[in-house]
Design a protein around this motif. Sequence first.
Motif, PDB file in Angstrom:
ATOM      1  N   MET A 181      32.333 -47.898   1.861  1.00  0.00           N
ATOM      2  CA  MET A 181      32.919 -49.158   1.410  1.00  0.00           C
ATOM      3  C   MET A 181      32.089 -50.049   1.296  1.00  0.00           C
ATOM      4  O   MET A 181      31.022 -50.139   2.097  1.00  0.00           O
ATOM      5  CB  MET A 181      33.919 -49.455   2.840  1.00  0.00           C
ATOM      6  N   VAL A 182      32.472 -51.082   0.594  1.00  0.00           N
ATOM      7  CA  VAL A 182      31.474 -52.343   0.284  1.00  0.00           C
ATOM      8  C   VAL A 182      32.421 -53.584   0.540  1.00  0.00           C
ATOM      9  O   VAL A 182      33.550 -53.617   0.424  1.00  0.00           O
ATOM     10  CB  VAL A 182      30.805 -52.460  -0.931  1.00  0.00           C
ATOM     11  N   ARG A 183      31.842 -54.669   0.652  1.00  0.00           N
ATOM     12  CA  ARG A 183      32.436 -55.989   0.891  1.00  0.00           C
ATOM     13  C   ARG A 183      31.641 -57.133  -0.165  1.00  0.00           C
ATOM     14  O   ARG A 183      30.219 -56.953   0.031  1.00  0.00           O
ATOM     15  CB  ARG A 183      32.370 -56.740   2.202  1.00  0.00           C
ATOM     16  N   ALA A 184      32.320 -57.794  -0.905  1.00  0.00           N
ATOM     17  CA  ALA A 184      31.526 -58.802  -1.617  1.00  0.00           C
ATOM     18  C   ALA A 184      31.458 -60.009  -0.972  1.00  0.00           C
ATOM     19  O   ALA A 184      32.161 -60.717  -0.269  1.00  0.00           O
ATOM     20  CB  ALA A 184      32.683 -59.218  -2.774  1.00  0.00           C
ATOM     21  N   VAL A 185      30.096 -60.350  -0.787  1.00  0.00           N
ATOM     22  CA  VAL A 185      29.590 -61.372   0.348  1.00  0.00           C
ATOM     23  C   VAL A 185      29.014 -62.479  -0.438  1.00  0.00           C
ATOM     24  O   VAL A 185      29.403 -63.686   0.064  1.00  0.00           O
ATOM     25  CB  VAL A 185      28.746 -60.721   1.077  1.00  0.00           C
ATOM     26  N   SER A 186      28.027 -62.408  -1.371  1.00  0.00           N
ATOM     27  CA  SER A 186      27.441 -63.618  -1.792  1.00  0.00           C
ATOM     28  C   SER A 186      27.742 -63.970  -3.187  1.00  0.00           C
ATOM     29  O   SER A 186      27.591 -63.142  -4.192  1.00  0.00           O
ATOM     30  CB  SER A 186      26.073 -63.196  -1.704  1.00  0.00           C
ATOM     31  N   PRO A 187      28.223 -65.072  -3.509  1.00  0.00           N
ATOM     32  CA  PRO A 187      28.739 -65.480  -4.926  1.00  0.00           C
ATOM     33  C   PRO A 187      27.419 -65.437  -5.833  1.00  0.00           C
ATOM     34  O   PRO A 187      26.297 -65.899  -5.292  1.00  0.00           O
ATOM     35  CB  PRO A 187      29.241 -66.747  -4.689  1.00  0.00           C
ATOM     36  N   GLY A 188      27.689 -65.173  -6.955  1.00  0.00           N
ATOM     37  CA  GLY A 188      26.618 -65.089  -8.079  1.00  0.00           C
ATOM     38  C   GLY A 188      26.881 -64.088  -9.144  1.00  0.00           C
ATOM     39  O   GLY A 188      27.968 -63.499  -9.014  1.00  0.00           O
ATOM     40  N   SER A 189      25.683 -64.174  -9.866  1.00  0.00           N
ATOM     41  CA  SER A 189      25.784 -63.009 -11.197  1.00  0.00           C
ATOM     42  C   SER A 189      24.901 -62.127 -10.799  1.00  0.00           C
ATOM     43  O   SER A 189      23.529 -62.618 -10.810  1.00  0.00           O
ATOM     44  CB  SER A 189      25.606 -63.673 -12.417  1.00  0.00           C
ATOM     45  N   TYR A 190      24.922 -60.797 -10.797  1.00  0.00           N
ATOM     46  CA  TYR A 190      24.126 -59.873 -10.366  1.00  0.00           C
ATOM     47  C   TYR A 190      24.116 -58.747 -11.387  1.00  0.00           C
ATOM     48  O   TYR A 190      24.863 -58.186 -11.961  1.00  0.00           O
ATOM     49  CB  TYR A 190      24.469 -59.323  -8.773  1.00  0.00           C
ATOM     50  N   ILE A 191      22.988 -57.896 -11.649  1.00  0.00           N
ATOM     51  CA  ILE A 191      22.739 -56.703 -12.122  1.00  0.00           C
ATOM     52  C   ILE A 191      23.539 -55.615 -11.323  1.00  0.00           C
ATOM     53  O   ILE A 191      23.309 -55.472  -9.986  1.00  0.00           O
ATOM     54  CB  ILE A 191      21.154 -56.363 -12.209  1.00  0.00           C
ATOM     55  N   HIS A 192      24.339 -54.912 -11.915  1.00  0.00           N
ATOM     56  CA  HIS A 192      24.900 -53.734 -11.209  1.00  0.00           C
ATOM     57  C   HIS A 192      24.177 -52.453 -11.668  1.00  0.00           C
ATOM     58  O   HIS A 192      24.549 -52.000 -12.722  1.00  0.00           O
ATOM     59  CB  HIS A 192      26.565 -53.783 -11.795  1.00  0.00           C
ATOM     60  N   PRO A 193      23.214 -51.770 -10.941  1.00  0.00           N
ATOM     61  CA  PRO A 193      22.251 -50.787 -11.248  1.00  0.00           C
ATOM     62  C   PRO A 193      22.937 -49.655 -11.606  1.00  0.00           C
ATOM     63  O   PRO A 193      24.158 -49.221 -10.960  1.00  0.00           O
ATOM     64  CB  PRO A 193      21.486 -50.851 -10.288  1.00  0.00           C
ATOM     65  N   ALA A 194      22.531 -48.680 -12.098  1.00  0.00           N
ATOM     66  CA  ALA A 194      23.183 -47.194 -12.475  1.00  0.00           C
ATOM     67  C   ALA A 194      23.261 -46.641 -11.070  1.00  0.00           C
ATOM     68  O   ALA A 194      22.302 -46.613 -10.229  1.00  0.00           O
ATOM     69  CB  ALA A 194      22.544 -46.779 -13.658  1.00  0.00           C
ATOM     70  N   ALA A 195      24.159 -45.530 -11.138  1.00  0.00           N
ATOM     71  CA  ALA A 195      24.326 -44.335 -10.167  1.00  0.00           C
ATOM     72  C   ALA A 195      23.718 -43.078 -10.668  1.00  0.00           C
ATOM     73  O   ALA A 195      23.676 -42.881 -11.837  1.00  0.00           O
ATOM     74  CB  ALA A 195      25.589 -44.355  -9.462  1.00  0.00           C
ATOM     75  N   THR A 196      22.798 -42.459  -9.947  1.00  0.00           N
ATOM     76  CA  THR A 196      22.222 -41.544 -10.408  1.00  0.00           C
ATOM     77  C   THR A 196      22.412 -40.126  -9.336  1.00  0.00           C
ATOM     78  O   THR A 196      22.453 -40.420  -8.206  1.00  0.00           O
ATOM     79  CB  THR A 196      20.785 -41.799 -10.488  1.00  0.00           C
TER      80      THR A 196
END
Length: 919
Positions: free
Chosen positions: A880-895
């Motif tokens: 589970m994740v929560r959106a915490v900090s406003p902004g524009s972010y790189i969403h890296p790949a899952a491997t």
Amino acid sequence: DWGRYRLEVASADAGGPASSIVFTAGWYSEDGTDSPEALEIALDKPNYKVGDVARLKIEDRYGGRAFVAVLGDRLLASQEVELPKGGGELTIPVERDWGPGAYVTAMLYRPMDEQAKRMPSRAIGVAWLPLDQSARTLNVSLEAQPQVRSGAGLTVPIKLEGLASEEEARVTVAAVDVGILNLTRYEAPAPERWFLGQRRLGTEIRDYYGRLIDGMRAERGRLRSGGDAEAGMGMQGSPPDGQTVALFSGIVRVGPDGAAQVHFDLPDFNGTVRLMAVAWTRDKVGHGSADVVVRDPVAVTASAPRFLTLGDQARLEVDLHNVEGVTGPFSLTVEQEVADGSLTTLAERELVLAANERKSESFTIAPEHVGQTTYRIAIAGPGGLEIRRSLTLDVKPPAGDIRRVTISKLAPGASLTLGADLLSDFIPGLTRVSVSVGQAAGLDVPGLLTQLDRYPYGCAEQVTSRALPLLYANQLAVTAGLPPDNELRQRIEDAIARVFEMQDSSGAFGTWGPSGGDMWLTSYVTEFLTRAREQGFSVKPQAFELALDRLQNFVNYAQDFEHGGEDRAYALYVLARNGRAPIGEVRYYADTRLDRFTTPLAKAQLAAALAMLGDRARAEDVFRQALASADAADRNDRRDFCSLLRDRAALVTLASETRTAWDGAQPLVATLGQTYAARAHTSTQEQAWLLLAARALTDQSRDVRLSVDGAAHIGAFNRSFAADEIRAGDVVIRNEGQSTVDVVLSVTGAAMTPEPPIARSFKIDRAFYALDGTPIDLGSLTGGVGQVRQTDRFVVVLKVEADVRGRILLVDRLPAGLEIENPRLVDSADLRNFPWLRTSVQPEHTEFRDDRFVAAFDLGADEGPESRGRRPRSLTIAYMVRAVSPGSYIHPAATVEDMYRPERFARTASGRLEVMTRQ
């Protein structure tokens, strides 16, 4: 009167509220039970001194014969009494040898009564009789200030009561952020409750009377388990923002007057610090605690994501609350400090704060360099008020490591120039250029060391593989004319300590912790520890002998086998290296079972064991058979963290170290470098053994003559350069000898541009869901742009299909605006709360890091060529994740990758995720 009561409270209004509570009064007893086999007993005092007489009250409606026993680690006292209807009392003398206390048990028996139509019965009651431990308890008081300023020194006077004249005492004090303690539900340590408190009942109680009871008329007993209601009442949530406090005083000697003092330098911090003291003498213990509020006149809280990725644009939030300050103008300055120490002013603002007013200021931050970046916040206000805060963020690369290798030859008089063009499309701060020149240059010693050092995970095999070559790294450096690395010793000592943390009570080592001991891995770790001892490192003797004993027991009790034997051969080799291998056992396997050992390395280890035991003739013969099988096709059904490249490197190493069949190993020497250079990916096992093989081949390059930037150099040249060294000026290497030499140039680092999706033997899919199971359409999962709102919570589901089996590592890197909700800390993140979610294979190991989720799986050995074409094995895992900090972010790949067949891997797309402010 003594007994159990129920207090009922009801409203005078019809249908009004009502409540009730059950309690006991009059004697010291725990709450009873309605079970007829539970006897209600109670003591007359909360604790007793030696020589007192305790009064035990037994209550029972029918009476009968009671057997009363006092139990500790043995039967301490006993008596039989007849109880009238309604119960009665008896006395128990308190003895000195009862320690901190004893259990009083009463067993009441009633015979069968035919007239009353009553079957035989018995009931039992248990009560803890504590002895007064005040003479062995220290009263510890902490006389700290109730409130201090942030960044100030905190002096804590300590006073101990209960010390005898001239009695020596020691004390330790910890100062910890209460937010951390609430998060982990940590209570202040109280040693007197452990050493002088109630013990577990160490005596079994059995009787034959229960056999007379007719079980046919009874109701079957039911297990009753509570809901951990009391334990669950602790505060829960995310760790506090900003700098946390966890300080420790060390051991402090207490003065003759029972006084001591400790001092802590507090960081810039707002919150509450709990002081926790533990004191002791030769026969006394005690504890104390106190809370200290850390607060400035203006409370300043700075918050940002816990990390950033190069290319992110985030918000730094600064909240101000004028708690005790006066109304007036304030100035706010934000500066950025990067790893090289350079400081840049990002913003300067003027604002007015009234008394008790709150304001929030936000700033956009967009790092331009990877590594540690510190944001310094300074507040200046009326009356010379100055407050400082800082946040240090680790800026990550947007993509994983890549490696480029160039193989060439350097003719006599020719030169090689290392210039800045090698660094194109690499992030400078994370890039290293490695060069190897010499007859064994193909093994690329500095490149191998760089790859091992950059591997970010730490199972027992990986920790060992990183540390094993370091035992000889300084020898290689001196041979190459380079200065030794003075930090290597500490790194090796840390590795030794870490692997012992993964040893279980039998002496075996587990992959990710002290469970599920793997015997081949146990041999590998024990070989590392053996080599460390040979190089003069300190290894815990008891734990080391326990590992050897485990290998000895494995060999002694192992049954015969038809094929395999890798773990058995390795165990015999390690035992032989320590002088503990049974030579008859080794000869038996060499003479009668050698063809059953299915890997070249297993046969070579048997040969090495024979050589160490002095049987060189057999060793030569067995080693040549091992070399003959080194060209066999690689197999996928092995469980020894293996590949043929690893086996060949190990054969070269063992042949060199034991001086056995060295002439037969020369063909392998010629092909090792070529095989390694042709591989785009290598495992930690392959890298470790290639480095050991390179050590065995150092003599081959003694005739090499070079000049490096004009300075003469004799012998093989192996060196790794940081990007800054290359940018500072070209490095020129010239062949001054008469023979052509091999050159391997490798550049390892993180790329500026994320790599595209790929699937090799694996397929990986990443999806986001709402908490009710509704799929969330996020463009960032497929290489585009996705949007979520602050405080939104999601379940991330990762699905993997594997065409092959093996030890699998799954890594999902997070956008910096999201935070994992760790189910070990936050109960609401437990996946059992989501009935729609169905996970499959349970991971061996999971990690919930700030910047990534990691899971390791053992899917077993590949079943070989005949398994191809079968339905792929799939696994599903979620967090589970929560959106915490406003902004524009790189969403890296899952491997996902096979840790020991790294050419098998898969990668999703990388995108961009925008976290919008919730209005």
